[in-house]
Design an enzyme around this catalytic site. Structure first.
Site, PDB file in Angstrom:
ATOM      1  N   LYS A 196       0.838  -1.213   0.000  1.00  0.00           N
ATOM      2  CA  LYS A 196       0.000   0.000   0.000  1.00  0.00           C
ATOM      3  C   LYS A 196       0.865   1.252   0.000  1.00  0.00           C
ATOM      4  O   LYS A 196       0.663   2.154  -0.798  1.00  0.00           O
ATOM      5  CB  LYS A 196      -0.891   0.061   1.254  1.00  0.00           C
ATOM      6  CG  LYS A 196      -1.913  -1.036   1.372  1.00  0.00           C
ATOM      7  CD  LYS A 196      -2.836  -0.786   2.576  1.00  0.00           C
ATOM      8  CE  LYS A 196      -2.127  -0.818   3.923  1.00  0.00           C
ATOM      9  NZ  LYS A 196      -1.647  -2.142   4.334  1.00  0.00           N
ATOM     10  N   ARG A 246      -9.225   1.346   9.062  1.00  0.00           N
ATOM     11  CA  ARG A 246      -8.804  -0.020   9.345  1.00  0.00           C
ATOM     12  C   ARG A 246      -9.850  -0.765  10.165  1.00  0.00           C
ATOM     13  O   ARG A 246      -9.644  -1.934  10.487  1.00  0.00           O
ATOM     14  CB  ARG A 246      -7.531   0.047  10.172  1.00  0.00           C
ATOM     15  CG  ARG A 246      -6.276  -0.452   9.471  1.00  0.00           C
ATOM     16  CD  ARG A 246      -5.170  -0.336  10.491  1.00  0.00           C
ATOM     17  NE  ARG A 246      -3.973  -1.019  10.155  1.00  0.00           N
ATOM     18  CZ  ARG A 246      -2.965  -0.505   9.475  1.00  0.00           C
ATOM     19  NH1 ARG A 246      -3.056   0.705   8.969  1.00  0.00           N
ATOM     20  NH2 ARG A 246      -1.872  -1.190   9.300  1.00  0.00           N
ATOM     21  N   ARG A 278      11.912  -5.995   5.512  1.00  0.00           N
ATOM     22  CA  ARG A 278      11.613  -4.589   5.222  1.00  0.00           C
ATOM     23  C   ARG A 278      12.482  -3.641   6.042  1.00  0.00           C
ATOM     24  O   ARG A 278      12.760  -3.871   7.208  1.00  0.00           O
ATOM     25  CB  ARG A 278      10.138  -4.329   5.513  1.00  0.00           C
ATOM     26  CG  ARG A 278       9.729  -2.882   5.302  1.00  0.00           C
ATOM     27  CD  ARG A 278       8.261  -2.750   5.090  1.00  0.00           C
ATOM     28  NE  ARG A 278       7.511  -2.894   6.311  1.00  0.00           N
ATOM     29  CZ  ARG A 278       6.174  -2.734   6.374  1.00  0.00           C
ATOM     30  NH1 ARG A 278       5.498  -2.439   5.269  1.00  0.00           N
ATOM     31  NH2 ARG A 278       5.551  -2.869   7.507  1.00  0.00           N
ATOM     32  N   ARG A 302      11.388  -1.780  11.487  1.00  0.00           N
ATOM     33  CA  ARG A 302      10.311  -1.502  12.443  1.00  0.00           C
ATOM     34  C   ARG A 302      10.209  -2.635  13.445  1.00  0.00           C
ATOM     35  O   ARG A 302      10.284  -3.798  13.062  1.00  0.00           O
ATOM     36  CB  ARG A 302       8.986  -1.362  11.679  1.00  0.00           C
ATOM     37  CG  ARG A 302       8.821   0.000  11.051  1.00  0.00           C
ATOM     38  CD  ARG A 302       7.702   0.027  10.045  1.00  0.00           C
ATOM     39  NE  ARG A 302       6.470  -0.597  10.525  1.00  0.00           N
ATOM     40  CZ  ARG A 302       5.337  -0.618   9.835  1.00  0.00           C
ATOM     41  NH1 ARG A 302       5.281  -0.037   8.653  1.00  0.00           N
ATOM     42  NH2 ARG A 302       4.267  -1.209  10.317  1.00  0.00           N
ATOM     43  N   ARG A 341      -0.326  -9.045  13.580  1.00  0.00           N
ATOM     44  CA  ARG A 341      -0.887  -8.027  12.675  1.00  0.00           C
ATOM     45  C   ARG A 341      -1.775  -8.672  11.622  1.00  0.00           C
ATOM     46  O   ARG A 341      -2.792  -8.099  11.225  1.00  0.00           O
ATOM     47  CB  ARG A 341       0.243  -7.234  12.020  1.00  0.00           C
ATOM     48  CG  ARG A 341       0.838  -6.222  12.995  1.00  0.00           C
ATOM     49  CD  ARG A 341       2.200  -5.752  12.554  1.00  0.00           C
ATOM     50  NE  ARG A 341       2.182  -5.023  11.312  1.00  0.00           N
ATOM     51  CZ  ARG A 341       3.230  -4.908  10.502  1.00  0.00           C
ATOM     52  NH1 ARG A 341       4.371  -5.497  10.815  1.00  0.00           N
ATOM     53  NH2 ARG A 341       3.132  -4.214   9.401  1.00  0.00           N
TER      54      ARG A 341
HETATM   55  P1  ADP Z   1       1.288  -1.874   7.805  1.00  0.00           P
HETATM   56  O1  ADP Z   1       0.301  -1.549   6.728  1.00  0.00           O
HETATM   57  O2  ADP Z   1       2.590  -2.337   7.291  1.00  0.00           O
HETATM   58  O3  ADP Z   1       0.740  -2.748   8.897  1.00  0.00           O
HETATM   59  P2  ADP Z   1       1.128   0.844   8.936  1.00  0.00           P
HETATM   60  O4  ADP Z   1       2.325   1.684   8.877  1.00  0.00           O
HETATM   61  O5  ADP Z   1      -0.042   1.201   8.116  1.00  0.00           O
HETATM   62  O6  ADP Z   1       1.675  -0.601   8.585  1.00  0.00           O
HETATM   63  O7  ADP Z   1       0.630   0.707  10.467  1.00  0.00           O
HETATM   64  C1  ADP Z   1       1.487   0.361  11.513  1.00  0.00           C
HETATM   65  C2  ADP Z   1       0.740   0.336  12.831  1.00  0.00           C
HETATM   66  O8  ADP Z   1       0.208   1.650  13.116  1.00  0.00           O
HETATM   67  C3  ADP Z   1      -0.483  -0.578  12.876  1.00  0.00           C
HETATM   68  O9  ADP Z   1      -0.134  -1.916  13.161  1.00  0.00           O
HETATM   69  C4  ADP Z   1      -1.309   0.076  13.979  1.00  0.00           C
HETATM   70  O10 ADP Z   1      -0.788  -0.216  15.262  1.00  0.00           O
HETATM   71  C5  ADP Z   1      -1.067   1.558  13.740  1.00  0.00           C
HETATM   72  N1  ADP Z   1      -2.088   2.130  12.831  1.00  0.00           N
HETATM   73  C6  ADP Z   1      -1.884   2.669  11.596  1.00  0.00           C
HETATM   74  N2  ADP Z   1      -3.031   3.059  11.027  1.00  0.00           N
HETATM   75  C7  ADP Z   1      -4.012   2.762  11.920  1.00  0.00           C
HETATM   76  C8  ADP Z   1      -5.430   2.890  11.917  1.00  0.00           C
HETATM   77  N3  ADP Z   1      -6.097   3.422  10.854  1.00  0.00           N
HETATM   78  N4  ADP Z   1      -6.113   2.465  13.011  1.00  0.00           N
HETATM   79  C9  ADP Z   1      -5.490   1.938  14.067  1.00  0.00           C
HETATM   80  N5  ADP Z   1      -4.152   1.763  14.134  1.00  0.00           N
HETATM   81  C10 ADP Z   1      -3.417   2.168  13.081  1.00  0.00           C
END
Ligand code: ADP
Ligand code: ZN
Length: 210
Positions: free
Chosen positions: A13, A88, A122, A153, A164
């Protein structure tokens, strides 16, 4: 065009949202990047988000809804934007529908085994949000975009990745149905060995870009 990028962690994404941001000249709004920047800066919000992020759990809905609502007020969102990693949960999607008009929810679909491999290798730039995979870095340690030192990360550790993926299946995957019912869902199926450029081409075609 106001877009949402949906899909499991590691589906690409962020990578495709950045490419599209550069092509269409509209901002990529990544809640993950914003939360990591807040963590790095040590703000109150960053500190409270840290334990959720590091455990691979979702940050509470109110927090991310607030961040996105504020961000969408900015001038640079007037011509369109790409929401990457938000919404999400169904609750976030319902909140979003009250302050934004979304044109397309693009679902980037990818198999679980590929995801685990990708995430474990990553490396990310905490300054500009660029992401890399060790297999293409050839030992380089700095961001090709901005020169910052790359890091792994904490939530890309294998135990956390599994969590996750379960969180995604339970809380985020229902959004595919949600946007299907709204009639704005489009799906890109990533071939497991597809290159970034190949998949980006599919993304463009799916969005009807020439
Ligand atoms: P990825 O898509 O690789 O899981 P992101 O960078 O989008 O990684 O998100 C990393 C973390 O940030 C998530 O696992 C969550 O803890 C938090 N996070 C990001 N966006 C949201 C969201 N819309 N709602 C709740 N938590 C979020
Ligand atoms: Zn960078």
């Amino acid at each position: 065009m106001n877009l949402i990028f949906l899909g499991p962690p590691g589906a690409g994404k962020g990578t495709h949202a950045q490419l599209l941001m550069n092509e269409l000249n509209i901002p990529q709004i990544s809640t993950g990047d914003m939360l990591r920047q807040a963590m790095k800066a040590g703000t109150e919000m960053g500190l409270s988000a840290k334990r959720y992020i590091e455990a691979g759990e979702l940050v509470p809905d109110e927090v991310v809804i607030g961040i996105v609502k504020d961000r969408l007020q900015a001038d640079d969102c007037k011509r369109g934007y790409i929401l990457d990693g938000f919404p999400r949960t169904v609750k976030q999607a319902e909140a979003l529908s009250e302050f934004a008009q979304i044109d397309v929810a693009l679902n980037i679909a990818l198999d679980d085994e590929v995801i685990v491999k990708r995430l474990s290798g990553r490396r990310v730039c905490l300054k500009c949000g660029a992401t890399y995979h060790i297999s293409t870095l050839n030992g380089k340690e700095d961001c090709a975009v901005c020169g910052e030192k790359l890091v792994q990360r904490k939530d890309d550790a294998p135990e956390t990745v599994q969590n996750r993926l379960s969180v995604y299946a339970a809380q985020t995957a229902p959004l595919i149905d949600y946007y299907q019912k709204k009639g704005i869902l489009r799906t890109v199926n990533c071939p497991p060995a597809g290159t970034v450029q190949e998949v980006y081409q599919l993304v463009r075609e799916t969005l009807g870009l020439k």
